[in-house]
Design a protein around this motif. Structure first.
Motif, PDB file in Angstrom:
ATOM      1  N   ARG A 180      12.480  42.650  -4.724  1.00  0.00           N
ATOM      2  CA  ARG A 180      12.460  41.297  -4.135  1.00  0.00           C
ATOM      3  C   ARG A 180      12.867  41.419  -2.670  1.00  0.00           C
ATOM      4  O   ARG A 180      13.868  40.844  -2.230  1.00  0.00           O
ATOM      5  CB  ARG A 180      13.382  40.358  -4.922  1.00  0.00           C
ATOM      6  CG  ARG A 180      14.777  40.899  -5.120  1.00  0.00           C
ATOM      7  CD  ARG A 180      15.603  40.101  -6.117  1.00  0.00           C
ATOM      8  NE  ARG A 180      15.687  38.693  -5.879  1.00  0.00           N
ATOM      9  CZ  ARG A 180      16.470  38.112  -4.978  1.00  0.00           C
ATOM     10  NH1 ARG A 180      17.242  38.868  -4.188  1.00  0.00           N
ATOM     11  NH2 ARG A 180      16.498  36.809  -4.850  1.00  0.00           N
ATOM     12  N   PHE A 181      12.066  42.168  -1.929  1.00  0.00           N
ATOM     13  CA  PHE A 181      12.439  42.518  -0.565  1.00  0.00           C
ATOM     14  C   PHE A 181      12.527  41.312   0.364  1.00  0.00           C
ATOM     15  O   PHE A 181      13.441  41.222   1.185  1.00  0.00           O
ATOM     16  CB  PHE A 181      11.457  43.547   0.003  1.00  0.00           C
ATOM     17  CG  PHE A 181      11.505  44.892  -0.676  1.00  0.00           C
ATOM     18  CD1 PHE A 181      12.633  45.292  -1.383  1.00  0.00           C
ATOM     19  CD2 PHE A 181      10.423  45.761  -0.610  1.00  0.00           C
ATOM     20  CE1 PHE A 181      12.684  46.531  -2.012  1.00  0.00           C
ATOM     21  CE2 PHE A 181      10.458  47.010  -1.223  1.00  0.00           C
ATOM     22  CZ  PHE A 181      11.590  47.395  -1.929  1.00  0.00           C
ATOM     23  N   GLU A 182      11.580  40.381   0.262  1.00  0.00           N
ATOM     24  CA  GLU A 182      11.620  39.228   1.159  1.00  0.00           C
ATOM     25  C   GLU A 182      12.844  38.367   0.866  1.00  0.00           C
ATOM     26  O   GLU A 182      13.518  37.887   1.787  1.00  0.00           O
ATOM     27  CB  GLU A 182      10.342  38.395   1.023  1.00  0.00           C
ATOM     28  CG  GLU A 182      10.220  37.302   2.071  1.00  0.00           C
ATOM     29  CD  GLU A 182      10.376  37.830   3.497  1.00  0.00           C
ATOM     30  OE1 GLU A 182      11.101  37.183   4.303  1.00  0.00           O
ATOM     31  OE2 GLU A 182       9.796  38.892   3.823  1.00  0.00           O
ATOM     32  N   ALA A 183      13.160  38.211  -0.414  1.00  0.00           N
ATOM     33  CA  ALA A 183      14.365  37.455  -0.772  1.00  0.00           C
ATOM     34  C   ALA A 183      15.615  38.180  -0.294  1.00  0.00           C
ATOM     35  O   ALA A 183      16.593  37.545   0.126  1.00  0.00           O
ATOM     36  CB  ALA A 183      14.413  37.240  -2.277  1.00  0.00           C
ATOM     37  N   ALA A 184      15.593  39.513  -0.328  1.00  0.00           N
ATOM     38  CA  ALA A 184      16.742  40.283   0.166  1.00  0.00           C
ATOM     39  C   ALA A 184      16.936  40.067   1.660  1.00  0.00           C
ATOM     40  O   ALA A 184      18.084  39.993   2.139  1.00  0.00           O
ATOM     41  CB  ALA A 184      16.535  41.764  -0.141  1.00  0.00           C
ATOM     42  N   ARG A 185      15.849  39.999   2.387  1.00  0.00           N
ATOM     43  CA  ARG A 185      15.957  39.719   3.825  1.00  0.00           C
ATOM     44  C   ARG A 185      16.628  38.370   4.053  1.00  0.00           C
ATOM     45  O   ARG A 185      17.482  38.210   4.934  1.00  0.00           O
ATOM     46  CB  ARG A 185      14.578  39.745   4.472  1.00  0.00           C
ATOM     47  CG  ARG A 185      13.925  41.117   4.535  1.00  0.00           C
ATOM     48  CD  ARG A 185      12.595  41.066   5.283  1.00  0.00           C
ATOM     49  NE  ARG A 185      12.036  42.391   5.472  1.00  0.00           N
ATOM     50  CZ  ARG A 185      11.043  42.911   4.733  1.00  0.00           C
ATOM     51  NH1 ARG A 185      10.495  42.182   3.754  1.00  0.00           N
ATOM     52  NH2 ARG A 185      10.604  44.124   4.981  1.00  0.00           N
ATOM     53  N   GLN A 186      16.257  37.379   3.252  1.00  0.00           N
ATOM     54  CA  GLN A 186      16.854  36.055   3.386  1.00  0.00           C
ATOM     55  C   GLN A 186      18.328  36.085   2.991  1.00  0.00           C
ATOM     56  O   GLN A 186      19.175  35.450   3.640  1.00  0.00           O
ATOM     57  CB  GLN A 186      16.078  35.061   2.527  1.00  0.00           C
ATOM     58  CG  GLN A 186      14.639  34.862   2.973  1.00  0.00           C
ATOM     59  CD  GLN A 186      13.826  34.015   2.004  1.00  0.00           C
ATOM     60  OE1 GLN A 186      14.380  33.372   1.113  1.00  0.00           O
ATOM     61  NE2 GLN A 186      12.510  34.026   2.160  1.00  0.00           N
ATOM     62  N   ASP A 187      18.640  36.826   1.925  1.00  0.00           N
ATOM     63  CA  ASP A 187      20.039  36.976   1.510  1.00  0.00           C
ATOM     64  C   ASP A 187      20.871  37.563   2.645  1.00  0.00           C
ATOM     65  O   ASP A 187      21.977  37.088   2.941  1.00  0.00           O
ATOM     66  CB  ASP A 187      20.149  37.911   0.302  1.00  0.00           C
ATOM     67  CG  ASP A 187      19.569  37.317  -0.972  1.00  0.00           C
ATOM     68  OD1 ASP A 187      19.378  36.089  -1.034  1.00  0.00           O
ATOM     69  OD2 ASP A 187      19.322  38.103  -1.922  1.00  0.00           O
ATOM     70  N   ALA A 188      20.357  38.620   3.263  1.00  0.00           N
ATOM     71  CA  ALA A 188      21.097  39.299   4.322  1.00  0.00           C
ATOM     72  C   ALA A 188      21.319  38.382   5.526  1.00  0.00           C
ATOM     73  O   ALA A 188      22.393  38.368   6.129  1.00  0.00           O
ATOM     74  CB  ALA A 188      20.355  40.569   4.746  1.00  0.00           C
ATOM     75  N   ALA A 189      20.315  37.604   5.870  1.00  0.00           N
ATOM     76  CA  ALA A 189      20.421  36.722   7.029  1.00  0.00           C
ATOM     77  C   ALA A 189      21.459  35.629   6.828  1.00  0.00           C
ATOM     78  O   ALA A 189      22.038  35.132   7.806  1.00  0.00           O
ATOM     79  CB  ALA A 189      19.052  36.094   7.320  1.00  0.00           C
ATOM     80  N   ALA A 190      21.714  35.264   5.559  1.00  0.00           N
ATOM     81  CA  ALA A 190      22.631  34.158   5.274  1.00  0.00           C
ATOM     82  C   ALA A 190      24.044  34.626   4.935  1.00  0.00           C
ATOM     83  O   ALA A 190      24.890  33.814   4.570  1.00  0.00           O
ATOM     84  CB  ALA A 190      22.078  33.329   4.119  1.00  0.00           C
ATOM     85  N   ALA A 191      24.308  35.941   5.043  1.00  0.00           N
ATOM     86  CA  ALA A 191      25.565  36.489   4.512  1.00  0.00           C
ATOM     87  C   ALA A 191      26.625  36.776   5.557  1.00  0.00           C
ATOM     88  O   ALA A 191      27.637  37.397   5.243  1.00  0.00           O
ATOM     89  CB  ALA A 191      25.260  37.771   3.742  1.00  0.00           C
ATOM     90  N   ALA A 192      26.440  36.323   6.773  1.00  0.00           N
ATOM     91  CA  ALA A 192      27.431  36.592   7.817  1.00  0.00           C
ATOM     92  C   ALA A 192      28.802  36.059   7.421  1.00  0.00           C
ATOM     93  O   ALA A 192      28.932  34.944   6.921  1.00  0.00           O
ATOM     94  CB  ALA A 192      26.979  35.965   9.131  1.00  0.00           C
ATOM     95  N   GLY A 193      29.815  36.888   7.614  1.00  0.00           N
ATOM     96  CA  GLY A 193      31.182  36.471   7.331  1.00  0.00           C
ATOM     97  C   GLY A 193      31.623  36.658   5.898  1.00  0.00           C
ATOM     98  O   GLY A 193      32.803  36.460   5.582  1.00  0.00           O
TER      99      GLY A 193
END
Length: 437
Positions: free
Chosen positions: A35-48
């Motif tokens: 689920r690579f595209e979803a992983a990209r979205q997960d990573a972008a929202a995980a700051a902090g």
């Protein structure tokens, strides 16, 4: 993690690196679904957040919302998708994990070898020249971590399914006390023994993963090795070690003693009695048969024949034998506890052998005897801790150029923090030996 915290890299860069590795030949057959595209979205929202968007893989027996939980089998392919993340996945996601995908495994988690006749067997990254078993049942999880694709590989451990592949692939695996992590939303093997836990590439990362999965902080203890009392169990766990395992384990003990560790050899005689209290396949056979009985009647022809045979072995356990097994286990745990009084951890080889070639145990009736022989060897040491309801850490102790060997530090239930603290000191002491291994 350090590079992210220092600003030397970004979550975006790290998830792209992880995706490239997950899609590379190094992870061939390691993932059943990505689920690579979803992983990209997960990573972008995980700051902090604690994991800051680092990649995590999920063993195929855990529920992920919207995905089918097939447990490395084809007989559950038409099951409805999960309606919610299981607690283990939910905790990782809430901590900022970028979920890369679902990893391959021994069908229904019923093997320490890691072969899968339906989807193929991922090769152990430790040997580029020979396709060797990764260990199981969390085979794909181990390969995802050992290859560098995943920061954490979520898996399960019923008889060694985290520690065996960690040892064979040269990474770290921590089996916590089972009651500390929820197995809700995971296809069960043994409801008595199943543990939700993880593999990482360092003890420090194992601590972080454990804190996330339990929701509780690990108590830090900075005592040096000389501040702990350690034991080596000579009963059973040192029997018939492969020469390479024996050398690596002894070299590790020498290095630990040189670093100040106090290590006693103890007989730990109750270990020898463990086989006699487990009739008809023990908990795993009986409890898995209870879960699979209807499915076997409907779709038995679709099972891995080796897995089917082990599950069906539990059909003959009677109610009084099952109750007696629980009673015998409680008594055995008490005896082991008495023998371990005064010790902070026990040291053992995680498994007595190194990874064999996949071809040696590949699916096929003509190799069944060899498969079950290897499987028994792989499970021998680790399963003792599961029956103890204990906790155990496997970390690499081999030198560069050698096939991976794991050293296991273990103890009774709820000694998790101590085992992790000791493991960190062991990792430091072994660094000159294992550097670049």
């Amino acid at each position: 993690m350090d590079a992210l915290r220092s600003g030397a890299t970004t979550a975006t860069d790290e998830i792209e690196r992880a995706i490239a590795l997950a899609a590379s030949p190094a992870c061939d057959k390691a993932f059943l679904h990505t689920r690579f595209e979803a992983a990209r979205q997960d990573a972008a929202a995980a700051a902090g957040l604690p994991l800051a968007g680092l990649a995590v893989s999920v063993k195929d027996l855990f529920d992920v919302e919207g995905e089918v939980t097939a447990a490395g089998s084809t007989v559950l392919a038409d099951a409805p998708p999960a309606q919610a993340d299981c607690p283990a996945v939910a905790r990782l996601r809430a901590a900022g994990a970028a979920i890369l995908g679902r990893t391959n495994m021994s069908e229904f988690a019923f093997s320490g070898v890691g072969t899968n006749p339906h989807f193929g067997t991922p090769a152990n990254p430790a040997d580029p020249a020979v396709a060797r078993i990764p260990g199981g049942s969390s085979s794909g999880a181990a390969v995802s971590v050992a290859s560098g694709a995943a920061f954490i590989g979520l898996g399960s451990d019923t008889g060694g399914s985290i520690r065996i592949p960690a040892a064979l692939c040269g990474i770290v695996g921590f089996k916590n006390t089972a009651r500390l992590t929820s197995t809700e939303g995971a296809v069960p093997l043994s409801t008595t023994l199943d543990t939700a836990c993880a593999m990482t590439r360092s003890v420090r990362d194992a601590v972080l993963a454990h804190e996330i999965l339990t929701g509780e902080p690990v108590r830090r203890d900075g005592r040096p090795l000389s501040g702990w009392r350690l034991a080596v169990a000579t009963s059973t766990m040192l029997d018939a070690l492969e020469p390479g395992v024996a050398r690596a384990f002894q070299r590790a003990l020498d290095a630990l003693r040189a670093a100040g560790a106090r290590i006693d050899e103890i007989a730990l005689a109750p270990i020898r009695d463990l086989g006699s209290i487990q009739p008809r396949g023990g908990f795993s056979a009986a409890e898995s048969y209870a879960w699979h009985r209807a499915l076997l009647a409907d779709k038995g022809a679709g099972y891995d024949p080796r897995v089917k045979a082990r599950i069906e072995f539990g059909a003959d356990m009677r109610a009084h034998e099952y109750i007696a097994l629980h009673q015998a286990r409680r008594q055995w745990i008490a005896r082991v506890g008495e023998a371990l009084a005064g010790y902070d951890a026990v040291l053992s080889p995680t498994v007595p052998i190194t990874a064999v070639p996949i071809a040696q145990v590949a699916p096929g009736a003509e190799r069944d005897a060899e498969f079950f022989r290897v499987n028994a060897q792989l499970l021998r040491n680790t399963s003792i801790v599961n029956m103890l309801d204990g906790c155990a850490l496997s970390l690499p102790c081999h030198a560069p150029g050698e096939l991976p060997v794991g050293l296991m530090a273990w103890h009774e239930a709820l000694h998790d923090d101590e085992v992790l603290a000791i493991g960190a000191r062991i990792e430091e002491a072994l660094a000159p030996v294992t550097a670049s291994a």
